[in-house]
Design a protein around this motif. Sequence first.
Motif, PDB file in Angstrom:
ATOM      1  N   GLU A  28       0.946  -1.077  -0.013  1.00  0.00           N
ATOM      2  CA  GLU A  28       0.031  -0.036  -0.154  1.00  0.00           C
ATOM      3  C   GLU A  28       0.674   1.272   0.015  1.00  0.00           C
ATOM      4  O   GLU A  28       0.769   2.199  -0.786  1.00  0.00           O
ATOM      5  CB  GLU A  28      -1.031  -0.030   1.290  1.00  0.00           C
ATOM      6  N   ARG A  29       1.986   1.172   0.927  1.00  0.00           N
ATOM      7  CA  ARG A  29       2.975   2.411   0.820  1.00  0.00           C
ATOM      8  C   ARG A  29       3.460   2.588  -0.502  1.00  0.00           C
ATOM      9  O   ARG A  29       3.622   3.820  -0.920  1.00  0.00           O
ATOM     10  CB  ARG A  29       3.761   2.105   1.809  1.00  0.00           C
ATOM     11  N   PHE A  30       3.844   1.502  -1.361  1.00  0.00           N
ATOM     12  CA  PHE A  30       4.555   1.565  -2.495  1.00  0.00           C
ATOM     13  C   PHE A  30       3.591   2.308  -3.567  1.00  0.00           C
ATOM     14  O   PHE A  30       4.049   3.040  -4.142  1.00  0.00           O
ATOM     15  CB  PHE A  30       5.044   0.018  -3.076  1.00  0.00           C
ATOM     16  N   VAL A  31       2.331   1.915  -3.690  1.00  0.00           N
ATOM     17  CA  VAL A  31       1.215   2.057  -4.392  1.00  0.00           C
ATOM     18  C   VAL A  31       1.335   3.720  -4.336  1.00  0.00           C
ATOM     19  O   VAL A  31       1.359   4.644  -5.194  1.00  0.00           O
ATOM     20  CB  VAL A  31       0.066   1.667  -4.374  1.00  0.00           C
ATOM     21  N   GLY A  32       0.949   4.096  -3.029  1.00  0.00           N
ATOM     22  CA  GLY A  32       0.620   5.615  -2.893  1.00  0.00           C
ATOM     23  C   GLY A  32       1.900   6.667  -3.036  1.00  0.00           C
ATOM     24  O   GLY A  32       1.751   7.615  -3.558  1.00  0.00           O
ATOM     25  N   ASP A  33       3.074   6.065  -2.473  1.00  0.00           N
ATOM     26  CA  ASP A  33       4.368   6.857  -2.642  1.00  0.00           C
ATOM     27  C   ASP A  33       4.725   7.110  -4.282  1.00  0.00           C
ATOM     28  O   ASP A  33       5.091   8.090  -4.770  1.00  0.00           O
ATOM     29  CB  ASP A  33       5.392   6.018  -2.085  1.00  0.00           C
ATOM     30  N   ALA A  34       4.669   5.836  -4.835  1.00  0.00           N
ATOM     31  CA  ALA A  34       5.059   5.960  -6.337  1.00  0.00           C
ATOM     32  C   ALA A  34       4.040   6.882  -7.066  1.00  0.00           C
ATOM     33  O   ALA A  34       4.463   7.629  -7.856  1.00  0.00           O
ATOM     34  CB  ALA A  34       4.615   4.269  -7.007  1.00  0.00           C
ATOM     35  N   LEU A  35       2.832   7.045  -6.719  1.00  0.00           N
ATOM     36  CA  LEU A  35       1.814   7.706  -7.651  1.00  0.00           C
ATOM     37  C   LEU A  35       1.826   9.310  -7.072  1.00  0.00           C
ATOM     38  O   LEU A  35       1.132  10.259  -7.210  1.00  0.00           O
ATOM     39  CB  LEU A  35       0.362   7.320  -7.339  1.00  0.00           C
ATOM     40  N   GLN A  36       2.851   9.396  -6.112  1.00  0.00           N
ATOM     41  CA  GLN A  36       3.429  10.820  -5.585  1.00  0.00           C
ATOM     42  C   GLN A  36       4.615  11.288  -6.030  1.00  0.00           C
ATOM     43  O   GLN A  36       5.130  12.254  -5.585  1.00  0.00           O
ATOM     44  CB  GLN A  36       2.890  11.071  -3.908  1.00  0.00           C
ATOM     45  N   ASN A  37       5.328  10.191  -6.615  1.00  0.00           N
ATOM     46  CA  ASN A  37       6.646  10.523  -7.095  1.00  0.00           C
ATOM     47  C   ASN A  37       6.814  11.300  -8.427  1.00  0.00           C
ATOM     48  O   ASN A  37       6.361  10.838  -9.534  1.00  0.00           O
ATOM     49  CB  ASN A  37       7.286   9.110  -7.328  1.00  0.00           C
ATOM     50  N   GLU A  38       7.384  12.528  -8.213  1.00  0.00           N
ATOM     51  CA  GLU A  38       7.238  13.473  -9.304  1.00  0.00           C
ATOM     52  C   GLU A  38       7.752  13.116 -10.562  1.00  0.00           C
ATOM     53  O   GLU A  38       7.396  13.148 -11.683  1.00  0.00           O
ATOM     54  CB  GLU A  38       7.827  14.822  -8.751  1.00  0.00           C
ATOM     55  N   LEU A  39       9.051  12.331 -10.490  1.00  0.00           N
ATOM     56  CA  LEU A  39       9.739  11.927 -11.538  1.00  0.00           C
ATOM     57  C   LEU A  39       8.889  10.836 -12.187  1.00  0.00           C
ATOM     58  O   LEU A  39       8.846  10.748 -13.609  1.00  0.00           O
ATOM     59  CB  LEU A  39      11.066  11.385 -11.254  1.00  0.00           C
ATOM     60  N   PHE A  40       8.315   9.801 -11.534  1.00  0.00           N
ATOM     61  CA  PHE A  40       7.525   8.946 -11.880  1.00  0.00           C
ATOM     62  C   PHE A  40       6.317   9.545 -12.925  1.00  0.00           C
ATOM     63  O   PHE A  40       5.726   9.045 -13.761  1.00  0.00           O
ATOM     64  CB  PHE A  40       7.223   7.730 -10.961  1.00  0.00           C
ATOM     65  N   LEU A  41       5.520  10.530 -12.298  1.00  0.00           N
ATOM     66  CA  LEU A  41       4.621  11.076 -12.605  1.00  0.00           C
ATOM     67  C   LEU A  41       4.933  11.658 -14.057  1.00  0.00           C
ATOM     68  O   LEU A  41       4.139  11.683 -14.903  1.00  0.00           O
ATOM     69  CB  LEU A  41       3.832  11.607 -11.701  1.00  0.00           C
ATOM     70  N   LYS A  42       5.966  12.119 -14.202  1.00  0.00           N
ATOM     71  CA  LYS A  42       6.421  12.978 -15.305  1.00  0.00           C
ATOM     72  C   LYS A  42       6.702  12.116 -16.368  1.00  0.00           C
ATOM     73  O   LYS A  42       6.413  12.494 -17.426  1.00  0.00           O
ATOM     74  CB  LYS A  42       7.798  13.700 -14.910  1.00  0.00           C
ATOM     75  N   ASP A  43       7.190  10.909 -16.078  1.00  0.00           N
ATOM     76  CA  ASP A  43       7.301   9.900 -17.270  1.00  0.00           C
ATOM     77  C   ASP A  43       6.119   9.675 -17.756  1.00  0.00           C
ATOM     78  O   ASP A  43       5.758   9.418 -18.875  1.00  0.00           O
ATOM     79  CB  ASP A  43       8.120   8.702 -16.772  1.00  0.00           C
ATOM     80  N   LEU A  44       5.252   9.169 -16.849  1.00  0.00           N
ATOM     81  CA  LEU A  44       3.890   8.751 -17.149  1.00  0.00           C
ATOM     82  C   LEU A  44       3.067   9.809 -17.991  1.00  0.00           C
ATOM     83  O   LEU A  44       2.543   9.300 -19.118  1.00  0.00           O
ATOM     84  CB  LEU A  44       2.934   8.549 -15.970  1.00  0.00           C
ATOM     85  N   LYS A  45       3.170  10.918 -17.822  1.00  0.00           N
ATOM     86  CA  LYS A  45       2.658  12.081 -18.391  1.00  0.00           C
ATOM     87  C   LYS A  45       3.107  12.167 -19.862  1.00  0.00           C
ATOM     88  O   LYS A  45       2.557  12.542 -20.839  1.00  0.00           O
ATOM     89  CB  LYS A  45       2.655  13.457 -17.663  1.00  0.00           C
ATOM     90  N   GLU A  46       4.483  11.616 -20.122  1.00  0.00           N
ATOM     91  CA  GLU A  46       5.035  11.845 -21.609  1.00  0.00           C
ATOM     92  C   GLU A  46       4.430  10.450 -22.160  1.00  0.00           C
ATOM     93  O   GLU A  46       4.362  10.477 -23.562  1.00  0.00           O
ATOM     94  CB  GLU A  46       6.595  11.919 -21.385  1.00  0.00           C
ATOM     95  N   VAL A  47       4.549   9.372 -21.249  1.00  0.00           N
ATOM     96  CA  VAL A  47       4.165   8.025 -22.147  1.00  0.00           C
ATOM     97  C   VAL A  47       2.525   7.760 -22.505  1.00  0.00           C
ATOM     98  O   VAL A  47       2.292   7.514 -23.524  1.00  0.00           O
ATOM     99  CB  VAL A  47       4.573   6.904 -21.258  1.00  0.00           C
ATOM    100  N   MET A  48       1.770   8.260 -21.346  1.00  0.00           N
ATOM    101  CA  MET A  48       0.479   7.863 -21.653  1.00  0.00           C
ATOM    102  C   MET A  48      -0.540   8.325 -22.411  1.00  0.00           C
ATOM    103  O   MET A  48      -1.436   7.733 -23.144  1.00  0.00           O
ATOM    104  CB  MET A  48      -0.147   7.967 -20.148  1.00  0.00           C
ATOM    105  N   PRO A  49      -0.327   9.471 -23.084  1.00  0.00           N
ATOM    106  CA  PRO A  49      -1.240  10.271 -23.849  1.00  0.00           C
ATOM    107  C   PRO A  49      -1.480   9.642 -25.227  1.00  0.00           C
ATOM    108  O   PRO A  49      -2.463   9.147 -25.740  1.00  0.00           O
ATOM    109  CB  PRO A  49      -0.705  11.396 -24.106  1.00  0.00           C
ATOM    110  N   ARG A  50      -0.168   9.263 -25.738  1.00  0.00           N
ATOM    111  CA  ARG A  50      -0.252   8.290 -27.259  1.00  0.00           C
ATOM    112  C   ARG A  50      -0.846   7.076 -26.933  1.00  0.00           C
ATOM    113  O   ARG A  50      -1.560   6.363 -27.696  1.00  0.00           O
ATOM    114  CB  ARG A  50       0.979   8.205 -27.566  1.00  0.00           C
ATOM    115  N   LEU A  51      -0.404   6.169 -25.731  1.00  0.00           N
ATOM    116  CA  LEU A  51      -0.845   4.934 -25.306  1.00  0.00           C
ATOM    117  C   LEU A  51      -2.315   5.136 -25.283  1.00  0.00           C
ATOM    118  O   LEU A  51      -3.095   4.211 -25.771  1.00  0.00           O
ATOM    119  CB  LEU A  51      -0.199   4.316 -24.259  1.00  0.00           C
ATOM    120  N   ALA A  52      -2.930   6.158 -24.537  1.00  0.00           N
ATOM    121  CA  ALA A  52      -4.219   6.138 -24.337  1.00  0.00           C
ATOM    122  C   ALA A  52      -5.092   6.290 -25.672  1.00  0.00           C
ATOM    123  O   ALA A  52      -6.055   5.874 -25.892  1.00  0.00           O
ATOM    124  CB  ALA A  52      -4.400   7.480 -23.219  1.00  0.00           C
ATOM    125  N   HIS A  53      -4.424   7.225 -26.520  1.00  0.00           N
ATOM    126  CA  HIS A  53      -5.153   7.476 -27.899  1.00  0.00           C
ATOM    127  C   HIS A  53      -5.151   6.242 -28.826  1.00  0.00           C
ATOM    128  O   HIS A  53      -6.002   6.030 -29.038  1.00  0.00           O
ATOM    129  CB  HIS A  53      -4.350   8.570 -28.460  1.00  0.00           C
TER     130      HIS A  53
END
Length: 514
Positions: free
Chosen positions: A307-332
């Motif tokens: 539970e800590r891993f999930v919560g902390d990962a989804l507040q990890n700015e570097l991880f979130l930045k990478d997701l925001k770069e990867v996910m738009p094309r994948l979602a489209h």
Amino acid sequence: HFDRAYRRFTGEQRSFDEIARMSRVLIMSTTLAAELDLLAGRLARIADGNRHTQDYTRSGLRKALIEVAARFPVYRTYVSPRGVSETDRRYIAWAVKAARRASRIADPGVFDFVQGVLTLDAAPPAGERRGAMLDFAMRFQQFTAPVVAKGDEDTAFYRYSRLIALNEVGGNLGRFGLSLKAFHAASEDRARRWSWTMLGTSTHDTKRSEDSRARLAVLSELPGQWRLALRRWSLLNRSVHGEVDGAPAPRRGDEYHFYQALVAIWPGASPADLRERLKAYMLKAVREAKQHSSWINPDVEYEAALERFVGDALQNELFLKDLKEVMPRLAHLGMLVGLSQALLKVASPGVPDYYQGCELWDFSLVDPDNRRPVDYDLRRKLLQKNGNPLKDLADGRAKLHIIRKGLELRRRLPQLFHGARYTPLYADAGMDEKICAFSLSDQKDCMVAVAPRLFASMLGNDLYPMGEKIWRESRLVLPEGEFTDALTGRRIAGGSQRVADLLADFPVALLSRA
């Protein structure tokens, strides 16, 4: 390539069949142990009634039943007082042969006895002994159904996470996708023999919603990019890993599963919504897997670390930045897969079934996530809205448009979907694998469905699989006549037509002969 990425990241080398067999054995030794003992006792009494089989021990018979049930290829057979079908005989023979091959039971002849009882071949024509064997066969088929359901769906599906889009009720995780020819062959058989069967893509019991699976399916087109993303994400989240009893928490298999679940439902209604849904889902996933925790015996420390891993990962700015770069094309790309899926579902022979909320995009995980309230007012408003449904692909109007127009066509020409002739259509000029197309026709009416596929390599930076830039000179040969596209209103002549013209204004086409 996808197998390699999964094995390298998780270290899991076993096949799904191996994991499923072990999971079924676990269920039979715990949840269903009492039922197994009752079956073994009944079979032992049947064995005692014949001098050729009376030496088989209850323990040996119990082991043989475990081996057979652990390898049963279907949920159950349908043995009845009327007898045993040839199909059921094949299933029983297959399971017994596989069990005998793998077994270490001292006297393998016990498997012949089990097969004879299950098929009633060992039963006399009438009398008490035949009744006992029939009763056992019917009880055994009521036993294998929960063994398969609890062993595969509720255990192995959460242990084997190569591509969780495949981990679906009734699915075969050992088979990675289906060829276009196999799809057409299955559809043709359904049109001919099962034209009233239900076409379901989401239900109350699916592990993920249809649109979540469609998005995850895009990963199968991008194995190299998926492998690199896993490497980056694992490194970025290394600092938020925990440790339980000297081992990393979460384990690599659970971390791999988490990244796929995240891809399936990103971005959620809000960051907090995403965190809470994924915490709940991953808790359920590890308990169902029964490796590092379980419903009966929860490992509180491991669950807290997860539970800590999930919560902390989804507040990890570097991880979130990478997701925001990867996910738009994948979602489209996932939404484009979803549009083709919606078209094929509404246009195929059979009866399409729509689960609550799936009229628009629905990115859900297993229950209770897939039972959240549905905004029906929004759906009513979108049905009344005019304009281009592709203006904002994310609002779901394009999917709703396909469903609405497809159902209108089915209401107007119902006979085409229940027993009409199914004919596969193939594009030329190197696009034969990029298009799934077919016609349904009778002596009077005809319908044609055209759905692109395999978008990742096709589109590049283009938004939609439309027009001459994508399809160039590729053609489809339509049945003769004049057609109207139910989705755009365009008139199209039969015969050889450019795909670029068929898909000039919308990513899929649904034609009916005027």
